[in-house]
Design an enzyme around this catalytic site. Structure first.
Site, PDB file in Angstrom:
ATOM      1  N   GLU A  94       2.393  -3.946  11.443  1.00 20.85           N
ATOM      2  CA  GLU A  94       1.394  -2.564  11.179  1.00 20.85           C
ATOM      3  C   GLU A  94       2.348  -1.334  12.220  1.00 20.85           C
ATOM      4  O   GLU A  94       2.437  -1.739  13.390  1.00 20.85           O
ATOM      5  CB  GLU A  94       0.165  -2.712  11.720  1.00 20.85           C
ATOM      6  CG  GLU A  94      -0.700  -3.646  10.947  1.00 20.85           C
ATOM      7  CD  GLU A  94      -1.141  -3.250   9.553  1.00 20.85           C
ATOM      8  OE1 GLU A  94      -0.696  -1.874   9.317  1.00 20.85           O
ATOM      9  OE2 GLU A  94      -1.685  -3.729   8.599  1.00 20.85           O
TER      10      GLU A  94
ATOM     11  N   HIS B  88       0.808  -1.168  -0.062  1.00 14.37           N
ATOM     12  CA  HIS B  88       0.013  -0.014   0.038  1.00 14.37           C
ATOM     13  C   HIS B  88       0.751   1.166   0.128  1.00 14.37           C
ATOM     14  O   HIS B  88       1.705   1.623   1.007  1.00 14.37           O
ATOM     15  CB  HIS B  88      -0.886   0.033   1.209  1.00 14.37           C
ATOM     16  CG  HIS B  88      -1.839  -1.211   1.351  1.00 14.37           C
ATOM     17  ND1 HIS B  88      -2.197  -1.746   2.829  1.00 14.37           N
ATOM     18  CD2 HIS B  88      -2.368  -1.917   0.354  1.00 14.37           C
ATOM     19  CE1 HIS B  88      -3.217  -2.933   2.300  1.00 14.37           C
ATOM     20  NE2 HIS B  88      -3.007  -3.044   0.803  1.00 14.37           N
TER      21      HIS B  88
ATOM     22  N   GLU C 255       1.538   4.050   2.585  1.00 11.21           N
ATOM     23  CA  GLU C 255       2.047   3.715   4.104  1.00 11.21           C
ATOM     24  C   GLU C 255       3.407   3.908   3.874  1.00 11.21           C
ATOM     25  O   GLU C 255       4.125   3.000   4.068  1.00 11.21           O
ATOM     26  CB  GLU C 255       1.611   2.314   4.410  1.00 11.21           C
ATOM     27  CG  GLU C 255       0.118   2.148   4.334  1.00 11.21           C
ATOM     28  CD  GLU C 255      -0.547   0.651   4.518  1.00 11.21           C
ATOM     29  OE1 GLU C 255       0.202  -0.207   4.540  1.00 11.21           O
ATOM     30  OE2 GLU C 255      -1.674   0.647   4.393  1.00 11.21           O
TER      31      GLU C 255
ATOM     32  N   HIS D 132       3.600  -2.641   6.917  1.00 18.80           N
ATOM     33  CA  HIS D 132       2.295  -1.872   6.502  1.00 18.80           C
ATOM     34  C   HIS D 132       2.177  -0.553   7.855  1.00 18.80           C
ATOM     35  O   HIS D 132       3.093  -0.482   8.654  1.00 18.80           O
ATOM     36  CB  HIS D 132       0.898  -2.472   6.654  1.00 18.80           C
ATOM     37  CG  HIS D 132       1.029  -3.545   5.736  1.00 18.80           C
ATOM     38  ND1 HIS D 132       0.237  -3.203   4.420  1.00 18.80           N
ATOM     39  CD2 HIS D 132       1.534  -4.672   5.254  1.00 18.80           C
ATOM     40  CE1 HIS D 132       0.395  -4.120   3.480  1.00 18.80           C
ATOM     41  NE2 HIS D 132       1.006  -5.221   4.060  1.00 18.80           N
TER      42      HIS D 132
END
Length: 375
Positions: A335, A166, A169, A259
């Site tokens: 994350e 993504h 990010e 991420h």
């Protein structure tokens, strides 16, 4: 007064910008997609005058909950990014700011430019332990670049790391930069311990097209790469297709996919509890890795995160689940927050590029704790 986003990763739509206190903006959607959240633009205006920048229609954005308690970042030199007063209400983000200079950059998070990406690749290549491989090309014709760190050997463990599926990010590539700098440091004991028994396969940017285009979540075709791992294609998701092809060619013993999360103000991991082959061995490896990270850095926690999948209910189109299932390996999504780390808040910088860089180095140290048990 002038607002521009005509540069690498730029994204903003100017609705009106006639008065400093009433600047009206919107975010462009990813190409062929309804996703939008990433913004990056430059304000050219009079210093020491209060400006109010309104970014509208955010109730329709990809993650509206991501705007609660969020503070935008700004920079004068594109090197140091600091948080600025920001409020969110009724789908509108308002940045209230008095610039000190005539040009100010604003972004959703500290950008990681394509030029910096290239610098990272070729700086890494200058180390004897590292080689670059081009796996294929993206939709827009950019290289899908893999860094191989360590002397390949069947006897060595194979650790794979991918980042920025993504593209918005950006903290993910800051993380990889920190990890690589530590791994390629000839005087670092963690690096020495790992490279004696491990080869690293690192893709610092899985989605260079989306990165340059200013996308939040998709590639040039509007495809979410982290939902392509079950049936990738050269036509729609060459980035995943060629990386997965290489994984199958060389093997894999551990996988980390890096991420950022828009809503949760914490660093956390998401495991593969729901894959069909999940067993006590994988559960033990996951716990060993989490325990190591908890010991190494207070920036990591294991209280807040995503709900765990029920047995057999994992989404096998997602990278960490698909890879964990196919290779029967320790496979985690890592994350980081767009906001701040609520456990260790920083009012000036929030969660930042520098802290992401350090978290990458801490994560490399944690791999030392599990590498001997990966097979």
């Amino acid at each position: 007064m002038r607002i521009s986003s005509n540069f690498d990763s730029g994204n903003i739509k100017v609705i009106s910008a006639e008065q400093p206190h009433d600047i009206q903006l919107e975010i462009n959607k990813d190409n062929n997609s309804d996703f939008f959240q990433w913004f990056h633009f430059r304000l050219e205006s009079t210093p020491f005058v209060e400006h109010k920048l309104h970014i509208n229609k955010l109730a329709e954005s990809a993650y509206p909950e991501g705007w609660d308690d969020y503070q935008a970042v700004a920079s004068y030199d594109r090197q140091t990014w600091f948080r600025v007063p920001t409020t969110y209400q009724d789908g509108q983000l308002v940045i209230d700011f008095e610039p000190e200079y005539s040009h100010t950059f604003f972004a959703y998070f500290a950008p990681y430019s394509y030029e910096r990406h290239l610098d990272l690749l070729y700086r890494a290549q200058s180390h004897d332990a590292c080689q670059i491989e081009t796996l294929g090309q993206t939709i827009d014709g950019r290289d899908i670049s893999l860094l191989v760190v360590g002397e390949p050997s069947d006897a060595k463990k194979k650790v794979w790391i991918t980042a920025r599926q993504h593209p918005g990010e950006t903290m993910a590539e800051w993380f990889v930069e920190g990890l690589l700098e530590k791994l390629l440091d000839d005087e670092d004991p963690h690096a020495a311990a790992l490279l004696s028994k491990t080869v690293f396969y690192i893709v610092p940017n899985m989605n260079p097209d989306g990165s340059v285009r200013g996308h939040l979540r998709t590639n040039a075709n509007g495809v979410n790469l982290n939902r392509e791992w079950q049936t990738p294609s050269v036509e729609n998701s060459p980035e995943v297709y060629y990386v997965l092809e290489k994984m199958r060619a060389v093997g894999l013993d551990m996988y980390l996919d890096i991420h950022g999360d828009e809503a949760l103000p914490y660093n956390f991991v998401a495991g593969s509890e729901g894959i069909p082959s999940y067993d006590a061995r994988l559960a033990s490896l996951e716990n060993q890795f989490k325990d190591a990270l908890l010991t190494i850095t207070p920036d990591f926690q294991d209280v807040y995160g995503y709900p765990k999948d029920e047995p057999g209910q994992a989404n096998l189109t997602v990278a960490s689940c698909a890879v964990g299932e196919e290779f029967k390996a320790l496979s985690y999504t890592i994350e980081m927050p767009f906001k701040d780390n609520a456990d260790l808040p920083d009012p000036h910088f929030g969660w930042s590029d520098r802290r992401s860089y350090q978290f990458g180095q801490d994560t490399l140290a944690a791999i030392v704790k599990v590498v001997d048990n990966l097979r």
